[in-house]
Each structure stands twice: as C-alpha cells, then as structure tokens.
Design a protein around this motif. Structure first.
Motif, PDB file in Angstrom:
ATOM      1  N   ASP A 143       0.843  -1.194   0.000  1.00 28.53           N
ATOM      2  CA  ASP A 143       0.000   0.000   0.000  1.00 28.53           C
ATOM      3  C   ASP A 143       0.876   1.242   0.000  1.00 28.53           C
ATOM      4  OD1 ASP A 143      -0.409   1.301   3.173  1.00 28.53           O
ATOM      5  OD2 ASP A 143       0.687  -0.577   2.901  1.00 28.53           O
ATOM      6  N   PHE A 171      -2.411  -0.929  -3.373  1.00 25.23           N
ATOM      7  CA  PHE A 171      -3.439  -0.020  -2.870  1.00 25.23           C
ATOM      8  C   PHE A 171      -2.860   1.404  -2.857  1.00 25.23           C
ATOM      9  CE2 PHE A 171      -4.454  -3.802   0.116  1.00 25.23           C
ATOM     10  CZ  PHE A 171      -5.217  -4.424  -0.856  1.00 25.23           C
ATOM     11  N   GLN A 233      -5.823  -0.481  -6.946  1.00 26.35           N
ATOM     12  CA  GLN A 233      -6.998   0.121  -6.314  1.00 26.35           C
ATOM     13  C   GLN A 233      -6.602   1.472  -5.740  1.00 26.35           C
ATOM     14  OE1 GLN A 233      -8.305  -2.743  -3.357  1.00 26.35           O
ATOM     15  NE2 GLN A 233      -9.448  -3.945  -4.855  1.00 26.35           N
ATOM     16  N   GLU A 261      -9.053   0.023 -10.448  1.00 25.75           N
ATOM     17  CA  GLU A 261     -10.300   0.341  -9.758  1.00 25.75           C
ATOM     18  C   GLU A 261     -10.150   1.688  -9.063  1.00 25.75           C
ATOM     19  OE1 GLU A 261     -11.377  -4.318  -8.584  1.00 25.75           O
ATOM     20  OE2 GLU A 261     -11.126  -2.807  -7.021  1.00 25.75           O
ATOM     21  N   GLY A 263     -12.162   4.237  -6.655  1.00 23.43           N
ATOM     22  CA  GLY A 263     -13.330   4.314  -5.788  1.00 23.43           C
ATOM     23  C   GLY A 263     -13.781   5.751  -5.592  1.00 23.43           C
ATOM     24  N   GLN A 271      -8.665   0.958   2.208  1.00 22.19           N
ATOM     25  CA  GLN A 271      -8.792  -0.432   2.657  1.00 22.19           C
ATOM     26  C   GLN A 271      -8.459  -0.584   4.139  1.00 22.19           C
ATOM     27  OE1 GLN A 271      -7.076   0.651   0.065  1.00 22.19           O
ATOM     28  NE2 GLN A 271      -7.758  -0.395  -1.784  1.00 22.19           N
ATOM     29  N   TYR A 274     -11.456  -1.258   6.802  1.00 25.02           N
ATOM     30  CA  TYR A 274     -12.316  -2.439   6.748  1.00 25.02           C
ATOM     31  C   TYR A 274     -13.093  -2.550   8.069  1.00 25.02           C
ATOM     32  CZ  TYR A 274      -8.600  -4.449   9.614  1.00 25.02           C
ATOM     33  OH  TYR A 274      -7.684  -4.670  10.621  1.00 25.02           O
ATOM     34  N   GLU A 279     -16.940  -0.095   1.299  1.00 25.16           N
ATOM     35  CA  GLU A 279     -16.055  -0.159   0.137  1.00 25.16           C
ATOM     36  C   GLU A 279     -14.714  -0.808   0.480  1.00 25.16           C
ATOM     37  OE1 GLU A 279     -18.698   3.447  -0.731  1.00 25.16           O
ATOM     38  OE2 GLU A 279     -17.777   2.475   1.008  1.00 25.16           O
ATOM     39  N   ALA A 283     -13.376  -4.043  -1.420  1.00 26.10           N
ATOM     40  CA  ALA A 283     -12.104  -3.948  -2.137  1.00 26.10           C
ATOM     41  C   ALA A 283     -11.150  -5.056  -1.704  1.00 26.10           C
ATOM     42  CB  ALA A 283     -11.476  -2.578  -1.908  1.00 26.10           C
ATOM     43  N   ARG A 286     -12.175  -8.266  -3.330  1.00 22.04           N
ATOM     44  CA  ARG A 286     -11.781  -8.333  -4.738  1.00 22.04           C
ATOM     45  C   ARG A 286     -10.282  -8.554  -4.878  1.00 22.04           C
ATOM     46  NH1 ARG A 286     -15.212  -3.868  -4.927  1.00 22.04           N
ATOM     47  NH2 ARG A 286     -13.455  -2.439  -5.223  1.00 22.04           N
ATOM     48  N   ALA A 287      -9.499  -7.901  -4.022  1.00 23.08           N
ATOM     49  CA  ALA A 287      -8.051  -8.086  -4.060  1.00 23.08           C
ATOM     50  C   ALA A 287      -7.684  -9.536  -3.747  1.00 23.08           C
ATOM     51  CB  ALA A 287      -7.376  -7.138  -3.081  1.00 23.08           C
TER      52      ALA A 287
END
Length: 321
Positions: A143, A171, A233, A261, A263, A271, A274, A279, A283, A286-287
């Motif tokens: 990230d 990310f 993302q 992606e 957002g 992320q 969470y 979202e 995410a 999906r990752a």
C-alpha cells in the motif's frame, strides 16, 4: 449507508490535528503507529521471523492453504510504518485470500535512503525463491509507498534474472517521486489526509539528492514489460490518484495484464478502514480473489517474456505528465 460512511470517514480524517512545524521522523513514526495500528484478526496467528536479513512478521490464517504465499510491503512514505502498524490490513487480506503472509520490516529513510528499501524488498523476494517457493505460488501486495516498492521490487527482480510471481496488488501506490502527476495539485482540496508539501517532504527524505526519476524510485516512469498481472486500487479523493492511474496505463501499454479500480469519494488506502467502510471490505475481497485466481496459473518461466536487457529503461517522460 455507504455514502454516510464515506462522509463520516472524511470528516474524521480532516479533524486530525496538523502541526505548524513538521515533526521529526521519530515523532511521525510514533504518531502513525498510534493512529493506524490495528491488530491482526483473531483467527490469524502472527510470528516474528527474518526474511532477506530483515525482521518480518509472518501472518497465518486458520484456514490458510497449503499452497500460496503473500509477500507484503507496507506503506508510510518510506519513512514511517512497520509490519505492526499494518498487521490488521495484511491479516485481513491474508485471511480473505486464505494465504500465509510475510510482511517485511524494510529499512526506512532518512537513516536508510533510496535504494535501501528496494534492496530489502529484493532480498526478501530472492530468499523466498531460494528456499524453494514456486513463483507461481507467490503473490505480492503493498500500500502507498509499499505499493510503489512492490513494483520496484519486481523490476529489480526482473533485472536480476529472477522469475516473476503470479500476481501483484497495490493499494493507492506512490509511484512517482518527481510529483509530476496533475492530481498532486488538482486533488489537494479533496484529499483529507495529504498535501503536496507532505508528499514532497517524504520524497526529500527518501531520495535526497538522488535521481527521483530513477525507475526504481518512480516505477511509473519505468518499462514494465514482463511484470505479472496487476490490480491497482485507488480512491478518487487523493492526491496520488494519478500515480495509480498512470501506473495502470503504463502497465497496459507495456503488455501487462492490469485492472484499475478507482473508488469515488474514497481517501488514500481506504482499505485500512475495513469493518467500518463497506467499500474497504469489498475492495479487500476483490483483491483476495484477484490474487488467488492467479496462483498456480502462471506460465512456465520459459514462456515468460525475456528480462529487459541490462539497465531499467525509462519510459518517455511525456507519457507520465
């Protein structure tokens, strides 16, 4: 509910106090740790180990597969952050993917400027391969600065003649230390966390007087030929938006399978939120699916593109502006 969550998160992030003077790296690290650290999920066991000569946090979900390994490189502008600050995020991604993860405590600037972080990332990757890990069973993620570092690590691995892993997820990657992306300025009001001055200060500490356009410092300017499938993302409300968008564009132009992606209304590395932001959970799911869908599916090394000959080639600067 999601719009309410986004608005509430934006308000919380904007309410964080900002000092009139820039804190020392030590104070930044302490503040970052206090604000961001979340423990690994209860069903994820953590262990201290060493990888590539660096302290590493191993995270193993209860339902981890016998095959597949995630190598994670944390964010923090190359100056702050650690496997501990990211134990929650890495643990969540590992748990959702059903993968054992290794989160490396690479050396930080300004004590260890560029290319120390890349050297540590490559050393960790090299040791995993040397220990017998099949690259088709290995995936990477990172990230922010760790996202840029993940790409730089794979570029360094390519130049060393090492095989590429099965896939990589980033990310909100920071991929341009030259700060040439338009969003550095155009998204400053929308970004609840960073200003251009913040990012420039991190670049100063990491790159110093070095070449900030070097492909391993700013991989968005590199030739990305031969890299594995890539998922990017990013939030629309962040000044590093163009770092992600241009990375995806560069990857696609260089023949890399890439998914981008963006957002809407989301901040940098959303992320991390969470469990509080729909979202973020979606995410991460999906990752996780992206990573596991590519495990074991890589082509044999002989079928992979040949490594780019000596010297990481710069892409045209005009394509990155």
């Amino acid at each position: 509910m999601s719009r309410q969550q986004r608005d509430a998160l934006d308000a919380v992030l904007r309410s964080a106090p900002r000092s009139e003077t820039r804190p020392t790296p030590e104070q930044q690290r302490s503040d970052f740790s206090a604000a961001l650290t979340r423990p690994a999920p209860e069903d994820v066991v953590t262990r201290r180990t060493v990888l590539g000569g660096r302290p590493t946090l191993e995270l193993e979900p209860a339902e981890a597969s016998d095959h597949g390994l995630l190598l994670f490189l944390h964010g923090g502008g190359y100056v702050i952050g650690s496997p501990d600050t990211h134990a929650g995020l890495v643990g969540e991604l590992a748990r959702r993917a059903g993968l054992r993860a290794m989160s490396v405590d690479y050396r930080l600037a300004p004590e260890h400027p560029f290319p120390a972080a890349v050297d540590d990332g490559l050393a960790a990757y090299r040791e995993l391969l040397a220990a017998g890990t099949d690259p088709r069973d290995l995936v990477l993620a990172g990230d922010s600065a760790g996202g840029g570092l993940s790409i730089a690590t794979l570029l360094a691995a390519r130049e060393a003649g090492l095989p590429q892993p099965a896939a990589v997820v980033v990310f909100s990657p920071w991929t341009d230390l030259t700060l040439s992306g338009a969003s550095i300025r155009s998204k400053e009001d929308a970004d609840p966390i960073f200003t251009e001055a913040d990012v420039r200060a991190y670049a100063d500490l990491y790159a110093g007087a070095g070449d900030r356009a070097h492909p391993l410092a700013s991989p968005v300017l590199a030739d990305l030929t031969g890299l594995p499938p890539l998922l990017v993302q990013v939030g629309a409300n962040e000044i590093l938006l163009d770092d992600a968008v241009r990375l995806a564009g560069r990857a696609g132009a260089d023949g890399v399978e890439v998914t981008l992606e963006v957002g809407p209304g989301l901040p940098h590395v959303f992320q991390h939120h969470y469990g509080h932001l729909d979202e973020a959970d979606a995410a991460l799911d999906r990752a996780a699916r992206f990573l596991t869908s590519h495990l074991g599916a890589g082509h044999p090394d002989a079928d992979r593109p040949e490594p780019v000959p000596s010297g990481l080639r710069h892409s045209r600067r005009a394509s990155a502006s």
